[in-house]
Design a protein around this motif. Structure first.
Motif, short mmCIF file in Angstrom:
data_model
loop_
_atom_site.label_atom_id
_atom_site.label_comp_id
_atom_site.label_asym_id
_atom_site.label_seq_id
_atom_site.Cartn_x
_atom_site.Cartn_y
_atom_site.Cartn_z
N TRP A 115 0.87 -1.15 -0.14
CA TRP A 115 0.14 -0.26 0.05
C TRP A 115 0.83 1.18 0.47
O TRP A 115 0.11 2.14 0.22
N TYR A 116 2.23 1.11 -0.27
CA TYR A 116 2.68 2.36 -0.41
C TYR A 116 3.63 2.71 -2.09
O TYR A 116 3.86 4.13 -1.51
N VAL A 117 2.54 2.25 -2.36
CA VAL A 117 3.59 2.88 -4.06
C VAL A 117 2.75 3.71 -4.49
O VAL A 117 3.48 4.41 -4.81
N TRP A 118 1.69 4.05 -4.34
CA TRP A 118 0.99 5.44 -4.56
C TRP A 118 1.39 6.64 -3.94
O TRP A 118 1.64 7.32 -4.59
N PRO A 119 1.48 6.94 -2.95
CA PRO A 119 2.16 7.81 -2.35
C PRO A 119 3.71 8.21 -2.81
O PRO A 119 4.03 9.28 -2.52
N PHE A 198 -7.90 -1.59 -4.12
CA PHE A 198 -7.50 -0.37 -4.73
C PHE A 198 -5.85 -0.73 -4.85
O PHE A 198 -5.10 -0.57 -5.63
N GLY A 199 -5.08 0.09 -3.32
CA GLY A 199 -3.69 -0.09 -3.69
C GLY A 199 -3.10 -0.58 -2.81
O GLY A 199 -1.82 -0.08 -2.96
N GLY A 200 -3.34 -1.74 -2.55
CA GLY A 200 -2.37 -2.97 -1.95
C GLY A 200 -2.52 -2.71 -0.32
O GLY A 200 -3.50 -1.53 0.26
N TYR A 201 -2.87 -3.81 0.07
CA TYR A 201 -2.63 -4.47 1.27
C TYR A 201 -1.14 -3.66 2.20
O TYR A 201 0.16 -3.60 1.43
N PRO A 202 -1.30 -4.03 3.01
CA PRO A 202 0.79 -3.27 4.16
C PRO A 202 1.06 -4.77 3.55
O PRO A 202 1.14 -5.71 3.49
N ALA A 203 2.83 -3.75 4.60
CA ALA A 203 4.29 -4.73 3.43
C ALA A 203 3.98 -5.41 4.79
O ALA A 203 3.45 -5.81 5.98
N ILE A 204 4.63 -6.60 3.72
CA ILE A 204 5.60 -7.74 4.70
C ILE A 204 5.61 -7.72 5.76
O ILE A 204 6.82 -6.49 4.80
N LYS A 205 5.80 -8.39 6.63
CA LYS A 205 7.07 -7.59 7.57
C LYS A 205 7.79 -9.10 8.12
O LYS A 205 9.18 -9.14 8.61
N GLU A 272 -0.28 2.81 11.17
CA GLU A 272 1.57 2.59 9.85
C GLU A 272 1.01 3.37 8.76
O GLU A 272 2.48 3.06 8.18
N TRP A 273 -0.20 3.19 8.75
CA TRP A 273 0.67 3.57 6.88
C TRP A 273 0.42 5.85 6.97
O TRP A 273 1.31 6.27 6.14
#
Length: 465
Positions: A115-119, A198-205, A272-273
């Protein structure tokens, strides 16, 4: 900068950028989420008279003064890199910035597949725009976007030879090639009410967790990168093709258009986002960082779009005649839908008052080439004695690496939209086959190596898996 004075003067004169002239341009606003925050000192809100207004480059003649000034600024960045490739305000360093955060298996840096791709890409385009503005001392110089829903060919501005700073010799397509309609469908993304879809799930940890990039990234974003080919089809070098900024400029615009499409389309409120710090460089090449919550309003960053209007042909629902047909080939991957591992009851109940909904298609890849793989996805089953073939979308599957590894993740998740008829076939426990039909791209062969999939299942949400 003597050579730039005339284009800049012609540009301002042609555009009539007086206080009154600019303020009468239509303001593209979007429905701002309740998580919107005030800008930091690094991103102070500008007066509307000083905002850069991003427009569709296809609406301009290639020799328009605005385009000439844009090219002059880009040439300055490229010449800086010729003098010193390490110049942080130059073209070379800016392209490498993309590789740092996109062509990496170090997941503290990776901004794709989550979910960080668009920001982050909004920040990356801001970084380029700032460098261009400072290069010609014009604070209202704007990046252009390429609205491929209205102009499916790469605009003429990007062709010619090496004397044109917008040209890139590595592209696998030419001016005559036109994007297939299904490559640029934005409708399924627009109807995704949750940003995770639309924009993705949280980054994997940790290694083994599922990476779920959003529907927008998996479909039109990836499809167009891959279709263009050359440097654009790589994470390491895509930032070196000027068409990157026009393509991502439209993706950034579509993110705003998604927010404006429906009041139900809301951004995450997770700390987190919102508090995540993203990194880039400013107009001088100085490292800067922004929290995502400070990147949600484009005017806080000094720009706005002239409109958020897209060609409605690509906003779904598709007319049946516009959907790709299923044409069997020797390269097709055909595998059964596993009803035992699918959330059959939950999916069927989701359709009580709906004609379509979003689900997660999961599969294990037993074999996949180390290259992007573009495929049209169909569901096939028998209905009243006839074979039904239902198209669900066109996606470019990337060879995603596992956490801090050079090995591919075994599990792949696609966020897709399905119609009610598919849910009914699932509820009736029909034998459903899922087909990945590879798409031929200009000047490239379909890989001989067939995509081999196992354990295909459908789920509503990953958290429910």
């Amino acid at each position: 900068m003597k050579t730039n004075k005339s284009p800049r003067r012609d540009f301002l004169k042609t555009m009539g950028w007086s206080t009154i002239g600019l303020s009468t341009l239509p303001l593209a606003t979007s429905s701002i989420s309740s998580c919107q925050t005030k800008p930091t000192e690094k991103a102070q809100t500008k007066n509307s008279n000083s905002l850069a207004v991003r427009k569709n480059i296809a609406d301009f003649a290639p020799d328009d003064p605005e385009i000439k000034l844009f090219k002059d600024a880009l040439n300055i960045l490229k010449k800086r890199s010729e003098v010193s490739p390490l110049d942080p305000s130059g073209w070379q360093a800016h392209g490498m910035l993309h590789a740092t955060f996109c062509a990496t298996s170090i997941y503290a840096n990776q901004v794709h597949y989550n979910w960080y791709v668009w920001p982050w890409h909004r920040l990356y385009l801001w970084s380029m725009e700032q460098k261009l503005q400072k290069a010609v001392n014009e604070p209202t110089l704007a990046l252009h976007y390429w609205d491929w829903t209205k102009a499916p060919n790469i605009p003429d501005h990007y062709w010619g030879n090496e004397s044109n700073p917008l040209f890139n010799v590595t592209r696998m397509v030419g001016p005559e090639n036109e994007l297939p309609k299904d490559f640029i469908n934005v409708g399924a993304g627009f109807r995704a009410e949750h940003y995770k879809t639309f924009g993705g799930y949280p980054a994997i940890k940790k290694r083994g967790e599922a990476q779920l990039d959003g529907l927008a990234e998996q479909s039109f974003h990836n499809n167009i990168h891959n279709w263009i080919g050359g440097q654009m089809a790589t994470f390491t070098e895509s930032g070196f093709d000027p068409i990157f900024y026009a393509h991502h400029g439209n993706c950034d615009r579509i993110w705003d258009a998604w927010r404006a499409y429906s009041p139900k389309n809301t951004l995450p409120e997770d700390e987190e986002w919102l508090e995540k710090r993203l990194f880039a460089t400013d107009g001088n090449g100085t490292p800067v960082d922004f929290k995502i919550k400070d990147l949600l309003n484009t005017e806080d960053l000094g720009y706005r779009f002239n409109d958020l209007d897209l060609n409605p042909t690509y906003c779904n629902p598709y007319e049946e005649a516009d959907k790709p047909e299923r044409n069997a080939s020797a390269q097709d991957c055909v595998a059964p839908l596993n009803l035992e591992t699918s959330q059959t009851d939950a999916i069927y109940k989701e359709f009580i008052n709906k004609e379509r909904t979003h689900v997660i298609l999961h599969f294990e890849r037993a074999q996949l080439p180390y290259q992007p793989y573009c495929a049209r996805v169909f569901f096939e089953y028998d209905k009243e004695g006839e074979r039904q073939s239902k198209y669900t979308g066109t996606f470019t599957i990337l060879p995603i690496l596992d956490l801090d590894s050079v090995l591919l993740q075994n599990g792949v998740h696609l966020q897709i939209e399905i119609e009610k008829e598919i849910a009914e076939a699932i509820e009736q426990e029909k034998n459903i086959e899922v087909i990945f039909q590879p798409v031929p791209l200009p000047n490239r062969n379909i890989p001989d190596e067939i995509l081999k999939l196992e354990n295909i299942s459908l789920k509503l949400n990953y958290e429910d898996a």
